[in-house]
Design a protein around this motif. Structure first.
Motif, mmCIF file in Angstrom:
data_model
loop_
_atom_site.group_PDB
_atom_site.id
_atom_site.type_symbol
_atom_site.label_atom_id
_atom_site.label_comp_id
_atom_site.label_asym_id
_atom_site.label_seq_id
_atom_site.Cartn_x
_atom_site.Cartn_y
_atom_site.Cartn_z
ATOM 1 N N GLN A 58 1.563 -5.208 -7.589
ATOM 2 C CA GLN A 58 0.223 -5.345 -7.018
ATOM 3 C C GLN A 58 -0.032 -4.230 -5.998
ATOM 4 N N ILE A 59 0.127 -3.017 -6.469
ATOM 5 C CA ILE A 59 0.124 -1.839 -5.596
ATOM 6 C C ILE A 59 -1.299 -1.340 -5.364
ATOM 7 N N ILE A 60 -1.567 -0.980 -4.124
ATOM 8 C CA ILE A 60 -2.784 -0.241 -3.776
ATOM 9 C C ILE A 60 -2.353 1.190 -3.487
ATOM 10 N N MET A 67 0.849 -1.185 0.000
ATOM 11 C CA MET A 67 0.000 0.000 0.000
ATOM 12 C C MET A 67 0.888 1.238 0.000
ATOM 13 N N VAL A 68 0.651 2.122 -0.926
ATOM 14 C CA VAL A 68 1.423 3.355 -1.041
ATOM 15 C C VAL A 68 0.492 4.523 -0.719
ATOM 16 N N PHE A 69 0.824 5.279 0.320
ATOM 17 C CA PHE A 69 -0.008 6.385 0.779
ATOM 18 C C PHE A 69 0.576 7.710 0.280
ATOM 19 N N ILE A 70 -0.266 8.500 -0.411
ATOM 20 C CA ILE A 70 0.181 9.755 -1.016
ATOM 21 C C ILE A 70 -0.589 10.909 -0.380
ATOM 22 N N PRO A 71 0.101 11.814 0.295
ATOM 23 C CA PRO A 71 -0.591 12.901 0.999
ATOM 24 C C PRO A 71 -1.108 13.983 0.057
ATOM 25 N N GLY A 72 -1.976 14.813 0.598
ATOM 26 C CA GLY A 72 -2.498 15.955 -0.141
ATOM 27 C C GLY A 72 -1.684 17.205 0.117
ATOM 28 N N PHE A 73 -2.160 18.318 -0.383
ATOM 29 C CA PHE A 73 -1.465 19.594 -0.252
ATOM 30 C C PHE A 73 -1.204 19.936 1.217
ATOM 31 N N GLY A 74 0.022 20.375 1.493
ATOM 32 C CA GLY A 74 0.367 20.850 2.824
ATOM 33 C C GLY A 74 0.713 19.766 3.818
ATOM 34 N N SER A 75 0.507 18.508 3.467
ATOM 35 C CA SER A 75 0.755 17.403 4.395
ATOM 36 C C SER A 75 2.008 16.635 3.988
ATOM 37 N N ASP A 76 2.660 16.057 4.995
ATOM 38 C CA ASP A 76 3.746 15.130 4.692
ATOM 39 C C ASP A 76 3.297 13.723 5.073
ATOM 40 N N GLN A 77 4.191 12.771 4.974
ATOM 41 C CA GLN A 77 3.826 11.369 5.172
ATOM 42 C C GLN A 77 3.320 11.083 6.586
ATOM 43 N N SER A 78 3.701 11.914 7.559
ATOM 44 C CA SER A 78 3.285 11.664 8.947
ATOM 45 C C SER A 78 1.775 11.762 9.111
ATOM 46 N N VAL A 79 1.094 12.432 8.182
ATOM 47 C CA VAL A 79 -0.351 12.591 8.287
ATOM 48 C C VAL A 79 -1.063 11.248 8.193
ATOM 49 N N TRP A 80 -0.387 10.242 7.623
ATOM 50 C CA TRP A 80 -0.999 8.925 7.428
ATOM 51 C C TRP A 80 -0.817 7.978 8.605
ATOM 52 N N LYS A 130 -5.390 -1.539 -7.063
ATOM 53 C CA LYS A 130 -6.566 -0.820 -6.570
ATOM 54 C C LYS A 130 -6.211 0.640 -6.305
ATOM 55 N N LEU A 131 -7.235 1.480 -6.382
ATOM 56 C CA LEU A 131 -7.107 2.884 -6.031
ATOM 57 C C LEU A 131 -8.062 3.211 -4.894
ATOM 58 N N ILE A 132 -7.582 3.972 -3.924
ATOM 59 C CA ILE A 132 -8.424 4.485 -2.850
ATOM 60 C C ILE A 132 -8.224 5.992 -2.824
#
Length: 244
Positions: free
Chosen positions: A69-71, A1-14, A95-97
């Motif tokens: 097999q990336i989500i 699972m690869v988590f991509i943040p939105g504007f203004g956020s870094d990876q810690s937001v996840w 898959k996309l979320i």
């Protein structure tokens, strides 16, 4: 699972959401160019005028990790980055979320994105002339009114660390682009997660995406604000777990 943040956020937001999947998935957290631990000096204004370069960065990271097999889990800006990455390398993405996703923020004929060009011009002016007041209001709107003030303050602090020129470039890449044709190309199982009350993404946009992405699922969660993975992480975890 690869988590991509939105504007203004870094990876810690996840962190509150991602840790729920450590046992069952290889989890990758990353920062978009110009934010978090990514060196600001490496952000080239001319390179990041649209989302394509960010999508290329994600695919480069996945290639370096030999991921398959990336989500892709994307929030807001990260959602459209995910869409573009999936269109470029469909065979890699299972898959996309997409959380709080919008393919176009500007109204256009019968399409209601929630903003006029006048709205956006006022936003850019406020950032340039009265940044602190703009940031305080923006962070509170994004987080929603029913949450602890500390959440909005933390979000504001993250944005404050981004150099102003880079911030404006990123905002233009978000607000001035149109990805409606890109979402219509998606042929990957997709979950749309939409907070019940999101001031930046009207419910009509979530409905548009649900209709435009073949076979997509739309999960409206009982949360307010544009960052439900921060303000209501368990509800986002439950939605994701039911899909993966």
């Amino acid at each position: 699972m690869v988590f991509i943040p939105g504007f203004g956020s870094d990876q810690s937001v996840w962190h509150p959401v991602a840790r729920a999947f450590f046992a069952d998935f290889r989890v990758v957290l990353l920062d978009n160019a110009g934010t978090g631990s990514y060196l600001h000096e490496s952000f080239q204004q001319s390179h990041y005028l649209n989302m394509t370069a960010y999508a290329d960065d994600v695919l480069e990271i996945c290639a370096e990790l030999k991921a398959k097999q990336i989500i892709l889990v994307g929030h807001s800006m990260g959602s459209m980055i995910s869409v573009l990455a999936a269109n470029k390398q469909a065979s890699l993405i299972d898959k996309l979320i997409l959380i709080g996703a919008s393919p176009r923020y500007l109204n256009d004929g019968d399409y209601f994105g929630g903003f006029t060009q006048h709205d956006l011009d006022e936003l850019y002016t406020a950032i340039t002339l009265n940044f602190d007041n703009w940031l305080d209001g923006f962070a509170k709107l994004a987080m929603g009114s029913s949450h602890e003030p500390s959440l909005a303050e933390k979000f504001a602090d993250a944005i404050r660390g981004i150099p102003r020129a880079q911030m404006l470039t990123a905002l233009c890449a978000i607000f001035q682009t149109d990805h409606r044709a890109d979402v219509e190309k998606i042929d990957t199982p997709t979950l749309l997660i939409q907070a019940k009350d999101d001031v930046f993404v009207p419910f009509a946009v979530a409905q548009y995406l649900h209709k435009s992405i073949r076979g997509s699922s739309l999960n409206i969660i009982d949360a307010d604000g544009h960052l439900p993975h921060v303000s209501a992480p368990q509800k986002v975890i439950d939605a994701i777990a039911g899909f993966v």
